[in-house]
Scaffold this active site. Sequence first.
Site, PDB file in Angstrom:
ATOM      1  N   ARG A 132      -0.777   9.688  -3.584  1.00 37.19           N
ATOM      2  CA  ARG A 132      -0.177   8.956  -2.453  1.00 37.19           C
ATOM      3  C   ARG A 132       0.638   7.753  -2.914  1.00 37.19           C
ATOM      4  NH1 ARG A 132      -5.766   8.550  -2.439  1.00 37.19           N
ATOM      5  NH2 ARG A 132      -6.823   6.585  -2.009  1.00 37.19           N
ATOM      6  N   GLU A 176      -7.893   3.569  -6.338  1.00 37.92           N
ATOM      7  CA  GLU A 176      -8.672   2.951  -5.266  1.00 37.92           C
ATOM      8  C   GLU A 176     -10.150   2.814  -5.645  1.00 37.92           C
ATOM      9  OE1 GLU A 176      -9.043   0.862  -3.246  1.00 37.92           O
ATOM     10  OE2 GLU A 176      -8.600   1.490  -1.202  1.00 37.92           O
ATOM     11  N   HIS A 201      -3.486   0.413  -3.362  1.00 35.71           N
ATOM     12  CA  HIS A 201      -4.474   0.818  -2.351  1.00 35.71           C
ATOM     13  C   HIS A 201      -5.091  -0.435  -1.728  1.00 35.71           C
ATOM     14  CE1 HIS A 201      -4.421   4.939  -3.979  1.00 35.71           C
ATOM     15  NE2 HIS A 201      -4.230   4.337  -5.141  1.00 35.71           N
ATOM     16  N   ARG A 227       0.865  -1.174   0.000  1.00 35.31           N
ATOM     17  CA  ARG A 227       0.000   0.000   0.000  1.00 35.31           C
ATOM     18  C   ARG A 227       0.903   1.226   0.000  1.00 35.31           C
ATOM     19  NH1 ARG A 227      -4.182  -0.438   4.845  1.00 35.31           N
ATOM     20  NH2 ARG A 227      -4.960   1.512   3.942  1.00 35.31           N
ATOM     21  N   HIS A 228       0.359   2.353  -0.431  1.00 36.45           N
ATOM     22  CA  HIS A 228       1.070   3.631  -0.291  1.00 36.45           C
ATOM     23  C   HIS A 228       1.357   3.869   1.191  1.00 36.45           C
ATOM     24  CE1 HIS A 228      -2.719   5.146   1.282  1.00 36.45           C
ATOM     25  NE2 HIS A 228      -3.303   4.485   0.293  1.00 36.45           N
ATOM     26  N   ASN A 245      -5.767   8.849   5.674  1.00 34.79           N
ATOM     27  CA  ASN A 245      -5.643   7.721   6.607  1.00 34.79           C
ATOM     28  C   ASN A 245      -5.636   8.247   8.044  1.00 34.79           C
ATOM     29  OD1 ASN A 245      -3.319   5.919   4.463  1.00 34.79           O
ATOM     30  ND2 ASN A 245      -5.529   5.624   4.669  1.00 34.79           N
TER      31      ASN A 245
END
Length: 192
Positions: A59, A79, A144, A8-9, A15
Amino acid sequence: PRSIFFSRHGESQFNVEGKIGGDSPLSERGMQYANKLPELITDNIGDAPLTVWTSTLQRTIQTAQFLPYNKLTWKSLDELDAGVCDGMTYEEIEQAYPEDFANRDEDKFNYRYRGGESYRDVVVRLEPVIMELERQENILIIGHQAILRCLYAYFHNLPHEDLPYIKIPLHTVIKLTPRAYGCDEERYTLPI
Ligand code: F6P
């Protein structure tokens, strides 16, 4: 044998705020992950060739920025589109759309956000990505949560009903090595 790496980023501003979707930049912790990722990857594959795939969202591009490899951005890796819920917290969604919230809990794989997508929709849009992945050598996908769940389920042959609950933590690289039957897996978590 070739390997497929998923990450994931790094942690994003959304987040931190508990908001879904959007196109927010990395947080400070997320930037630390971006900084440490190159060493983790090169320690793992040495001087073998690797290509990095990201989504079009900042991201993932920021997370990949220090990696010394060729990069490709895919719109299909963006995403899951949460439609009218994009940018909201789960609490806000439950308040604004209580029925939808309950329906999603009931059948998370098939639930489609108003004006957005379901996990099933994402599986369909990822088909070309998977076709290309199958033809490639070493690939690192900076992606994502929902997207990586779909790709992970494909390579491990996991059923649709389990797919939306697969744990893909932040700041962790998942290495899959396809074998004759199934994939070997290793996980590396950076302490950030
Ligand atoms: O919160 C991060 C995130 O990637 C959101 O952008 C996305 O909507 C969500 O996770 C997907 O997870 P879940 O399907 O469990 O809500």
